[in-house]
Design a protein around this motif. Sequence first.
Motif, mmCIF file in Angstrom:
data_model
loop_
_atom_site.group_PDB
_atom_site.id
_atom_site.type_symbol
_atom_site.label_atom_id
_atom_site.label_comp_id
_atom_site.label_asym_id
_atom_site.label_seq_id
_atom_site.Cartn_x
_atom_site.Cartn_y
_atom_site.Cartn_z
ATOM 1 N N ASN A 55 0.804 -1.216 0.000
ATOM 2 C CA ASN A 55 0.000 0.000 0.000
ATOM 3 C C ASN A 55 0.841 1.271 0.000
ATOM 4 O OD1 ASN A 55 -3.316 0.033 0.746
ATOM 5 N ND2 ASN A 55 -2.282 -1.961 0.739
ATOM 6 N N THR A 56 2.150 1.141 0.190
ATOM 7 C CA THR A 56 3.040 2.313 0.133
ATOM 8 C C THR A 56 3.717 2.427 -1.227
ATOM 9 O OG1 THR A 56 5.030 1.157 0.952
ATOM 10 C CG2 THR A 56 3.509 2.055 2.598
ATOM 11 N N TYR A 57 3.587 1.409 -2.082
ATOM 12 C CA TYR A 57 4.252 1.416 -3.386
ATOM 13 C C TYR A 57 3.540 2.381 -4.333
ATOM 14 C CZ TYR A 57 6.980 -2.809 -2.257
ATOM 15 O OH TYR A 57 7.848 -3.710 -1.708
ATOM 16 N N THR A 58 4.329 3.066 -5.141
ATOM 17 C CA THR A 58 3.774 4.016 -6.109
ATOM 18 C C THR A 58 4.135 3.660 -7.542
ATOM 19 O OG1 THR A 58 5.704 5.462 -5.833
ATOM 20 C CG2 THR A 58 3.772 5.910 -4.436
ATOM 21 N N ALA A 59 4.888 2.576 -7.730
ATOM 22 C CA ALA A 59 5.292 2.165 -9.078
ATOM 23 C C ALA A 59 5.290 0.645 -9.157
ATOM 24 C CB ALA A 59 6.673 2.711 -9.421
ATOM 25 N N ASP A 60 5.154 0.135 -10.370
ATOM 26 C CA ASP A 60 5.166 -1.318 -10.581
ATOM 27 C C ASP A 60 6.483 -1.915 -10.096
ATOM 28 O OD1 ASP A 60 2.807 -0.740 -11.844
ATOM 29 O OD2 ASP A 60 3.493 -1.256 -13.864
ATOM 30 N N LYS A 61 6.411 -3.162 -9.615
ATOM 31 C CA LYS A 61 7.624 -3.839 -9.159
ATOM 32 C C LYS A 61 7.461 -5.337 -9.370
ATOM 33 C CE LYS A 61 10.795 -4.272 -5.232
ATOM 34 N NZ LYS A 61 11.974 -3.810 -6.014
ATOM 35 N N GLN A 62 8.430 -5.952 -10.043
ATOM 36 C CA GLN A 62 8.415 -7.393 -10.245
ATOM 37 C C GLN A 62 8.925 -8.122 -9.014
ATOM 38 O OE1 GLN A 62 10.758 -7.520 -14.060
ATOM 39 N NE2 GLN A 62 9.075 -8.866 -14.686
ATOM 40 N N PHE A 63 8.567 -9.380 -8.928
ATOM 41 C CA PHE A 63 9.137 -10.324 -7.974
ATOM 42 C C PHE A 63 8.895 -9.921 -6.514
ATOM 43 C CE2 PHE A 63 12.285 -10.423 -11.654
ATOM 44 C CZ PHE A 63 11.575 -11.397 -12.330
ATOM 45 N N ILE A 64 7.642 -10.023 -6.124
ATOM 46 C CA ILE A 64 7.234 -9.745 -4.746
ATOM 47 C C ILE A 64 6.918 -11.067 -4.055
ATOM 48 C CG2 ILE A 64 5.495 -8.661 -3.266
ATOM 49 C CD1 ILE A 64 7.346 -6.673 -4.623
ATOM 50 N N ASN A 65 7.557 -11.304 -2.921
ATOM 51 C CA ASN A 65 7.229 -12.450 -2.073
ATOM 52 C C ASN A 65 6.288 -11.940 -0.989
ATOM 53 O OD1 ASN A 65 7.312 -15.045 -0.888
ATOM 54 N ND2 ASN A 65 8.924 -14.395 0.507
ATOM 55 N N LEU A 66 4.997 -12.123 -1.209
ATOM 56 C CA LEU A 66 3.990 -11.547 -0.330
ATOM 57 C C LEU A 66 3.724 -12.453 0.861
ATOM 58 C CD1 LEU A 66 1.860 -9.335 0.188
ATOM 59 C CD2 LEU A 66 0.265 -10.691 -1.183
ATOM 60 N N THR A 67 3.863 -11.902 2.055
ATOM 61 C CA THR A 67 3.554 -12.621 3.284
ATOM 62 C C THR A 67 2.173 -12.217 3.768
ATOM 63 O OG1 THR A 67 5.877 -12.744 3.947
ATOM 64 C CG2 THR A 67 4.236 -13.022 5.679
ATOM 65 N N LEU A 68 1.309 -13.203 3.960
ATOM 66 C CA LEU A 68 -0.047 -12.971 4.439
ATOM 67 C C LEU A 68 -0.206 -13.594 5.821
ATOM 68 C CD1 LEU A 68 -1.926 -13.932 1.145
ATOM 69 C CD2 LEU A 68 -1.505 -11.621 1.996
ATOM 70 N N ASP A 72 6.184 -17.875 -11.059
ATOM 71 C CA ASP A 72 6.345 -18.546 -9.771
ATOM 72 C C ASP A 72 5.082 -18.509 -8.908
ATOM 73 O OD1 ASP A 72 9.083 -19.173 -10.205
ATOM 74 O OD2 ASP A 72 9.636 -17.119 -9.690
ATOM 75 N N THR A 73 4.003 -17.934 -9.422
ATOM 76 C CA THR A 73 2.779 -17.820 -8.632
ATOM 77 C C THR A 73 2.086 -19.171 -8.496
ATOM 78 O OG1 THR A 73 2.437 -15.538 -9.378
ATOM 79 C CG2 THR A 73 0.541 -16.686 -8.444
ATOM 80 N N ASN A 74 1.890 -19.601 -7.265
ATOM 81 C CA ASN A 74 1.097 -20.801 -6.994
ATOM 82 C C ASN A 74 0.604 -20.748 -5.558
ATOM 83 O OD1 ASN A 74 3.015 -22.332 -5.175
ATOM 84 N ND2 ASN A 74 4.301 -22.158 -6.998
ATOM 85 N N ILE A 75 -0.276 -21.666 -5.238
ATOM 86 C CA ILE A 75 -0.944 -21.660 -3.942
ATOM 87 C C ILE A 75 -0.233 -22.525 -2.905
ATOM 88 C CG2 ILE A 75 -2.509 -23.661 -4.149
ATOM 89 C CD1 ILE A 75 -4.806 -21.667 -3.468
ATOM 90 N N ASN A 76 0.889 -23.124 -3.286
ATOM 91 C CA ASN A 76 1.542 -24.137 -2.448
ATOM 92 C C ASN A 76 2.018 -23.605 -1.104
ATOM 93 O OD1 ASN A 76 1.128 -25.860 -4.594
ATOM 94 N ND2 ASN A 76 3.205 -25.677 -5.395
ATOM 95 N N GLY A 77 2.396 -22.332 -1.032
ATOM 96 C CA GLY A 77 2.925 -21.789 0.214
ATOM 97 C C GLY A 77 1.876 -21.192 1.127
ATOM 98 N N VAL A 91 3.266 -16.157 -0.983
ATOM 99 C CA VAL A 91 2.942 -16.399 -2.384
ATOM 100 C C VAL A 91 3.657 -15.338 -3.219
ATOM 101 C CG1 VAL A 91 0.798 -15.052 -2.176
ATOM 102 C CG2 VAL A 91 1.085 -16.694 -4.058
ATOM 103 N N LYS A 92 4.153 -15.737 -4.366
ATOM 104 C CA LYS A 92 4.946 -14.844 -5.216
ATOM 105 C C LYS A 92 4.077 -14.220 -6.312
ATOM 106 C CE LYS A 92 9.462 -17.025 -4.477
ATOM 107 N NZ LYS A 92 9.077 -17.834 -3.320
ATOM 108 N N PHE A 93 4.242 -12.913 -6.479
ATOM 109 C CA PHE A 93 3.498 -12.151 -7.479
ATOM 110 C C PHE A 93 4.415 -11.091 -8.083
ATOM 111 C CE2 PHE A 93 -0.087 -12.981 -4.378
ATOM 112 C CZ PHE A 93 -0.852 -13.773 -5.226
#
Length: 287
Positions: free
Chosen positions: A62-75, A137-142, A119-121
Amino acid sequence: YTLDGTDPTATSTLTGASPLTFTLSKSATVKAIAVSGTLTSTIASKDFTMATYTDATIADLNTYTADKQFINLTLTNAKVVYVDVDKKTTIYVREGSKAIMLFDTGLTLALNSIISGNVKFDYDNYYGIHEVVKNTDTNINGLTITPATSTVLDPVSTTISELLSLNHIADLVKLTGVTITSTTSSSKTYYYANLGTDQIQLYGSDDLCAKYAGDGNTHTIIAGFNNIYSSKAEIKPFDIDGVTAGLNTIAADNDNANSPIYNLAGQRVNKSYKGVIIQNGKKMINK
């Protein structure tokens, strides 16, 4: 072949095998040729990028202002608050007071399910809307997914003023006590929600908005904050006073035999599915 971007010649590294195999430890441009006697083929070239992932949370995005590849999102106990079941492209996920939109990620997630894990996005700042989109690399496995046990919508109660200040982006929101008005320009009708001197455009769901526009009554709107146009917030109504506009949720059904069925991952399955299922909010074994 060469791995440093230079053009290969007959004296370059010989593969000794077919197909060509090699190992890369960093980003590189691979170029290769075939040689037979004095004959040399044209150069085949391919760029390879080493993916370096950035760890992030929904609050970080929510603080990002530009596109960025390769995010390892922690939920962490994030909640699915909206799912477009028909198109299967738009999912809103909220964690704490922040939310993001999963757009065309290929993931199947059920409304009101709880998600934890990684999950990677790729991150896409779509005119100010915080989105994640799939990459290779996006999948539901993690992810650990706790299935939904309720079909009740869970919007954030807010005000038009807060939305105009760009709070609750990509979230499911609720406005109460608003009037609905419309204007027409160039044969197109535009709809607005109004509270005091504040006004926000209702983007999409025109058929639903038309039912209430100009009636002078106050209404409750459940909507998705899904658009920012010319720096101004716009919301898409899914429900006005209990009347829905194509909102696709886990539909409650008093007849267990006809109710939707979900597995423990929160994915909708058909009646032939064997194992533990959830139907009408109850766990059972389908044999």
